[in-house]
Design a protein around this motif. Structure first.
Motif, PDB file in Angstrom:
ATOM      1  N   ASP A 147       0.300  61.347 -90.244  1.00  9.31           N
ATOM      2  CA  ASP A 147       1.083  60.849 -91.379  1.00  9.31           C
ATOM      3  C   ASP A 147       2.557  61.220 -91.207  1.00  9.31           C
ATOM      4  OD1 ASP A 147      -1.167  59.820 -92.778  1.00  9.31           O
ATOM      5  OD2 ASP A 147      -1.637  61.838 -93.474  1.00  9.31           O
ATOM      6  N   LEU A 148       2.787  62.432 -90.749  1.00  5.53           N
ATOM      7  CA  LEU A 148       4.163  62.882 -90.522  1.00  5.53           C
ATOM      8  C   LEU A 148       4.793  62.117 -89.362  1.00  5.53           C
ATOM      9  CD1 LEU A 148       6.549  64.740 -91.023  1.00  5.53           C
ATOM     10  CD2 LEU A 148       5.385  66.512 -89.687  1.00  5.53           C
ATOM     11  N   LEU A 149       4.050  61.937 -88.276  1.00  5.31           N
ATOM     12  CA  LEU A 149       4.579  61.187 -87.144  1.00  5.31           C
ATOM     13  C   LEU A 149       4.945  59.758 -87.548  1.00  5.31           C
ATOM     14  CD1 LEU A 149       2.309  62.290 -84.166  1.00  5.31           C
ATOM     15  CD2 LEU A 149       4.760  62.682 -84.414  1.00  5.31           C
ATOM     16  N   THR A 150       4.093  59.147 -88.332  1.00  3.30           N
ATOM     17  CA  THR A 150       4.372  57.778 -88.778  1.00  3.30           C
ATOM     18  C   THR A 150       5.651  57.731 -89.605  1.00  3.30           C
ATOM     19  OG1 THR A 150       2.046  57.138 -88.722  1.00  3.30           O
ATOM     20  CG2 THR A 150       3.498  55.847 -90.149  1.00  3.30           C
ATOM     21  N   ALA A 151       5.840  58.703 -90.481  1.00  6.32           N
ATOM     22  CA  ALA A 151       7.070  58.754 -91.277  1.00  6.32           C
ATOM     23  C   ALA A 151       8.295  58.881 -90.384  1.00  6.32           C
ATOM     24  CB  ALA A 151       7.006  59.925 -92.257  1.00  6.32           C
ATOM     25  N   LEU A 152       8.194  59.721 -89.361  1.00  8.28           N
ATOM     26  CA  LEU A 152       9.326  59.914 -88.451  1.00  8.28           C
ATOM     27  C   LEU A 152       9.576  58.666 -87.609  1.00  8.28           C
ATOM     28  CD1 LEU A 152       8.606  63.555 -87.217  1.00  8.28           C
ATOM     29  CD2 LEU A 152      10.214  62.832 -88.999  1.00  8.28           C
ATOM     30  N   VAL A 153       8.515  58.011 -87.175  1.00  8.40           N
ATOM     31  CA  VAL A 153       8.657  56.782 -86.394  1.00  8.40           C
ATOM     32  C   VAL A 153       9.342  55.702 -87.226  1.00  8.40           C
ATOM     33  CG1 VAL A 153       7.346  54.857 -85.396  1.00  8.40           C
ATOM     34  CG2 VAL A 153       6.744  57.216 -84.813  1.00  8.40           C
ATOM     35  N   ILE A 154       8.895  55.524 -88.464  1.00 10.26           N
ATOM     36  CA  ILE A 154       9.493  54.510 -89.339  1.00 10.26           C
ATOM     37  C   ILE A 154      10.968  54.822 -89.577  1.00 10.26           C
ATOM     38  CG2 ILE A 154       9.501  53.633 -91.708  1.00 10.26           C
ATOM     39  CD1 ILE A 154       6.438  53.816 -91.651  1.00 10.26           C
ATOM     40  N   ASP A 155      11.279  56.075 -89.868  1.00 10.90           N
ATOM     41  CA  ASP A 155      12.673  56.450 -90.089  1.00 10.90           C
ATOM     42  C   ASP A 155      13.516  56.184 -88.846  1.00 10.90           C
ATOM     43  OD1 ASP A 155      12.142  57.249 -92.641  1.00 10.90           O
ATOM     44  OD2 ASP A 155      12.316  59.407 -92.266  1.00 10.90           O
ATOM     45  N   ALA A 156      12.984  56.528 -87.677  1.00  9.67           N
ATOM     46  CA  ALA A 156      13.750  56.373 -86.435  1.00  9.67           C
ATOM     47  C   ALA A 156      14.052  54.905 -86.165  1.00  9.67           C
ATOM     48  CB  ALA A 156      12.987  56.986 -85.264  1.00  9.67           C
ATOM     49  N   TYR A 157      13.056  54.059 -86.308  1.00  6.89           N
ATOM     50  CA  TYR A 157      13.298  52.628 -86.097  1.00  6.89           C
ATOM     51  C   TYR A 157      14.292  52.084 -87.121  1.00  6.89           C
ATOM     52  CZ  TYR A 157       9.599  51.856 -82.613  1.00  6.89           C
ATOM     53  OH  TYR A 157       8.842  51.843 -81.470  1.00  6.89           O
ATOM     54  N   ASN A 158      14.118  52.454 -88.375  1.00  7.42           N
ATOM     55  CA  ASN A 158      15.004  51.933 -89.415  1.00  7.42           C
ATOM     56  C   ASN A 158      16.434  52.423 -89.242  1.00  7.42           C
ATOM     57  OD1 ASN A 158      13.297  50.260 -90.923  1.00  7.42           O
ATOM     58  ND2 ASN A 158      12.477  51.957 -92.114  1.00  7.42           N
ATOM     59  N   GLU A 159      16.601  53.697 -88.940  1.00  2.71           N
ATOM     60  CA  GLU A 159      17.954  54.252 -88.838  1.00  2.71           C
ATOM     61  C   GLU A 159      18.679  53.742 -87.593  1.00  2.71           C
ATOM     62  OE1 GLU A 159      17.509  58.468 -89.245  1.00  2.71           O
ATOM     63  OE2 GLU A 159      16.543  58.272 -91.210  1.00  2.71           O
ATOM     64  N   SER A 160      17.962  53.612 -86.478  1.00  7.33           N
ATOM     65  CA  SER A 160      18.608  53.093 -85.272  1.00  7.33           C
ATOM     66  C   SER A 160      18.980  51.627 -85.456  1.00  7.33           C
ATOM     67  CB  SER A 160      17.701  53.281 -84.059  1.00  7.33           C
ATOM     68  OG  SER A 160      16.456  52.619 -84.226  1.00  7.33           O
ATOM     69  N   ALA A 161      18.095  50.856 -86.077  1.00  9.07           N
ATOM     70  CA  ALA A 161      18.406  49.449 -86.321  1.00  9.07           C
ATOM     71  C   ALA A 161      19.547  49.296 -87.322  1.00  9.07           C
ATOM     72  CB  ALA A 161      17.166  48.721 -86.826  1.00  9.07           C
TER      73      ALA A 161
END
Length: 244
Positions: A60-74
């Motif tokens: 659950d934590l990894l998914t949150a970090l993955v979503i944040d990383a994609y959103n912030e980089s984009a």
């Protein structure tokens, strides 16, 4: 469960923000494989139960970090594209601006970059909810290529992809439809551009080019321009402004 959350600030010290801020630090220190509720609790000062109340499992934590990383980089790319368009940049200039923005984000957030573009995390399988955020980066590139096509800024390719289109319907939909000849394979070529960009960033963030080139930022710009030639787009390299 909504695992997207928000990034911590001085005013925002709620457990979700504290947990994710700590997890980002751990990504750099021990990698994604070292993340766990216990590790986050140990570094954040929270109890394990407090961590698990927000993110019951490591995934659950990894998914949150993955979503944040994609959103912030984009988002960094989207802001750069908006500024480039406001300044009247050509499609090639816009491409250079957004790729530079992604490069800066990648170096500034190497742990998150490694999470989404590095080796797979053992035992973790990204859920479907990560797909829309992951699609934002190619969507920025597709928007620039589509604009270049509509404005006559692309040079027709010397060689077309042989046989039928090599695309899934989702890729055609993301681009906004299959272009007519002589640009009917521009989506395939755009995917080459996208994969070349990510591969270039992997080489630079993981220090695979530092012993081969003297100026990595200038080399990055050059490599983007070379990759863009594959879709018939000219990237201007005479502005003198390189990333660091």
């Amino acid at each position: 469960m909504d695992v997207s959350g928000t990034r911590a600030t001085d005013e925002n010290t709620r457990p979700p923000a504290v947990i994710k801020a700590t997890a980002r630090q751990l990504l750099v220190k021990v990698g994604a494989g070292g993340l766990s509720p216990e590790a986050v609790a140990g570094d954040s000062g929270l109890a394990v139960a407090e961590v698990e109340a927000v993110f019951p499992h490591r995934d659950d934590l990894l998914t949150a970090l993955v979503i944040d990383a994609y959103n912030e980089s984009a988002a960094a790319m989207e802001r750069a594209d908006e500024a480039a368009r406001a300044a009247g940049a050509s499609a090639g200039g816009r491409l250079l601006a957004v790729t530079r923005a992604l490069r800066k984000w990648s170096f500034d957030n190497s742990g998150e970059f490694t999470l989404i573009y590095g080796s797979p995390v053992p035992g973790y399988h990204a859920p479907q909810e990560t797909v829309p955020p992951a699609s934002r980066t190619p969507a920025v590139l597709a928007g620039i290529v589509r604009s270049a096509l509509e404005n006559g800024e692309l040079t027709p390719p010397r060689r077309a992809v042989p046989g039928p289109p090599l695309l899934r319907p989702e890729a055609v939909e993301l681009f906004g439809g299959l272009p007519p000849a002589p640009f009917s394979d521009v989506i395939e070529r755009g995917i080459v551009l996208w994969s070349s960009l990510i591969g270039l960033l992997v080489f630079q963030v993981f220090s695979r080019t530092h012993d081969s080139v003297r100026d990595e930022s200038a080399y990055f710009d050059f490599a983007v321009a070379v990759a863009a030639e594959g879709i018939g787009l000219v990237v201007p390299l005479d502005d003198g402004a390189h990333t660091t």
